[in-house]
Design an enzyme around this catalytic site. Structure first.
Site, PDB file in Angstrom:
ATOM      1  CG  ASN A  12      -1.953  -0.964   1.322  1.00 47.84           C
ATOM      2  OD1 ASN A  12      -2.376  -1.477   0.291  1.00 47.84           O
ATOM      3  ND2 ASN A  12      -2.402  -1.284   2.520  1.00 47.84           N
ATOM      4  N   GLY A  42       1.737  -6.726   4.076  1.00 50.00           N
ATOM      5  CA  GLY A  42       2.698  -7.636   3.445  1.00 50.00           C
ATOM      6  C   GLY A  42       4.031  -6.953   3.209  1.00 50.00           C
ATOM      7  CG  ASN A 181      -4.959  -7.892  17.428  1.00 45.84           C
ATOM      8  OD1 ASN A 181      -6.000  -8.557  17.360  1.00 45.84           O
ATOM      9  ND2 ASN A 181      -4.797  -6.758  16.781  1.00 45.84           N
ATOM     10  N   GLY A 232       3.874  -7.397  25.341  1.00 44.34           N
ATOM     11  CA  GLY A 232       4.607  -8.511  24.744  1.00 44.34           C
ATOM     12  C   GLY A 232       3.692  -9.479  24.008  1.00 44.34           C
ATOM     13  N   GLY A 258       3.067  -4.094  14.584  1.00 45.00           N
ATOM     14  CA  GLY A 258       2.725  -5.526  14.522  1.00 45.00           C
ATOM     15  C   GLY A 258       3.364  -6.191  13.312  1.00 45.00           C
ATOM     16  CG  ASP A 259       2.332  -4.929   9.547  1.00 45.24           C
ATOM     17  OD1 ASP A 259       1.566  -5.878   9.826  1.00 45.24           O
ATOM     18  OD2 ASP A 259       1.936  -3.847   9.087  1.00 45.24           O
TER      19      ASP A 259
HETATM   20  O1  RIB Z   1      -0.337  -2.630   9.710  1.00 40.87           O
HETATM   21  C1  RIB Z   1      -0.179  -1.337   9.212  1.00 40.87           C
HETATM   22  C2  RIB Z   1      -0.562  -1.289   7.773  1.00 40.87           C
HETATM   23  O2  RIB Z   1      -1.931  -1.571   7.659  1.00 40.87           O
HETATM   24  C3  RIB Z   1      -0.361   0.057   7.127  1.00 40.87           C
HETATM   25  O3  RIB Z   1       0.917   0.206   6.578  1.00 40.87           O
HETATM   26  C4  RIB Z   1      -1.481   0.112   6.113  1.00 40.87           C
HETATM   27  O4  RIB Z   1      -1.056   0.096   4.794  1.00 40.87           O
HETATM   28  C5  RIB Z   1      -2.383  -1.071   6.423  1.00 40.87           C
HETATM   29  O5  RIB Z   1      -2.241  -2.090   5.530  1.00 40.87           O
END
Ligand code: RIB
Length: 310
Positions: A12, A42, A181, A232, A258-259
């Site tokens: 995105n 992703g 989560n 955590g 989180g990513d």
């Molecule tokens: O987890 C955050 C992401 O969620 C952002 O970068 C946004 O693009 C959405 O996909």
């Protein structure tokens, strides 16, 4: 099998807006920011993993519009292999990210080209997926693409069901780990047709989350990482369910933290670390990612000093 990580998921452009507080329905507020930053769950996970030393392939799609450049800038500079990235006619995925003064965000996502990542598109990347030692999936591409990627996986499958969407039970049952989560854990249990009653008051912190993690494992999910933000994560596989702490940091913006956690986790699993040690490392990376604005721009490299648990 190679020692690569294949991330099959969304890319995105994130339109970042800063506000003092989030608006009420019908309210207009002044904000600041307006920058377009690279995002998508992703792509965020792919960038996080590559910056931490992973050999990462991104399987995804962008549009043929002006946002494709900013959306992929960090993927390119981090060295993620983009041979399996498609350009689909139309807009790139767009996320409107609104962050308040406490660092909490609201996000609205328009899928754009991510919607083209169906089973047929994912199949075109079969070699990369089949050969990867770790495959990472999230919930921002169509169900059929997620299911096909899971079927093609011969290595370890990490499923971050965010956002939760209805997928075949076999995807969840192949997740090793399922990373969710508390809200996603609850929705995933609903998908699996399991009711978990809230634990009655007066018990320890995160009792409900513990109950949900236990139930997911009991249902047959091979392993579970239930993230708890600043507290955590709970980590469970087989008969063991333990917690890993997160360092305390001053959160500026939690977008994409989180990513970062998931990308970091994938790199350590690919190196053969235990799930618990991988999650403990990932929690430190996730905390680091809360200390600066945006998703990918806030991620550490291998050379950054990660916060310690205190
Ligand atoms: O987890 C955050 C992401 O969620 C952002 O970068 C946004 O693009 C959405 O996909």
């Amino acid at each position: 099998m190679s020692n690569t990580i294949a991330v099959v998921g969304s890319i995105n452009a994130d339109l970042m807006i800063h506000v003092q507080r989030h608006p009420q329905p019908g309210e207009t507020l002044h904000g600041s920011g307006g920058l377009i930053l690279p995002g998508g769950k992703g792509a965020n996970q792919a960038v996080a993993a590559a910056l931490l030393g992973g050999d990462v392939h991104m399987v995804g799609a962008v549009g043929d519009d002006a946002n494709a450049g900013p959306a992929t800038s960090r993927l390119r500079s981090a060295g993620v292999d983009l041979d399996q990235m498609r350009v689909h006619p139309g807009p790139t995925g767009l996320a409107v990210v609104v962050v308040d003064a406490r660092g909490e965000n609201n996000i609205i996502v328009i899928a754009g080209a991510n919607d083209s990542m169906d089973a047929v598109a994912v199949q075109e990347a079969d070699e990369v997926i089949t050969q990867a030692s770790v495959v990472v999936l999230q919930g921002e591409i169509p169900r059929s693409g997620i299911e096909r990627a899971a079927e093609l996986t011969t290595g370890r499958l990490v499923v971050n069901l965010a956002p939760v969407l209805e997928v075949d039970r076999s995807v969840i049952m192949a997740a090793d780990p399922l990373v969710v989560n508390e809200h996603e854990a609850s929705l995933t249990l609903e998908l699996l047709g399991c009711a978990v009653e809230p634990v009655a008051g007066g018990v320890g912190k995160h009792e409900d989350e513990l109950a949900m993690a236990r139930r997911l494992l009991k249902e047959g999910v091979p392993s579970v990482v239930l993230t708890l933000g600043a507290d955590g994560a709970l980590v469970g596989d087989g008969d063991s369910l333990t917690s890993v702490p997160s360092p305390t940091v001053l959160a500026v913006d939690t977008t994409g933290a989180g990513d970062a956690f998931v990308g970091a986790l994938a790199t350590r699993l690919a190196l053969g670390w235990s799930l618990r040690d991988s999650a403990a490392f990932a929690a430190r990376v996730g905390a680091f990612a809360c200390t600066a604005t945006g998703a990918q721009p806030s991620y550490p490299t291998e050379h950054d000093v990660l916060p310690e648990v205190g």
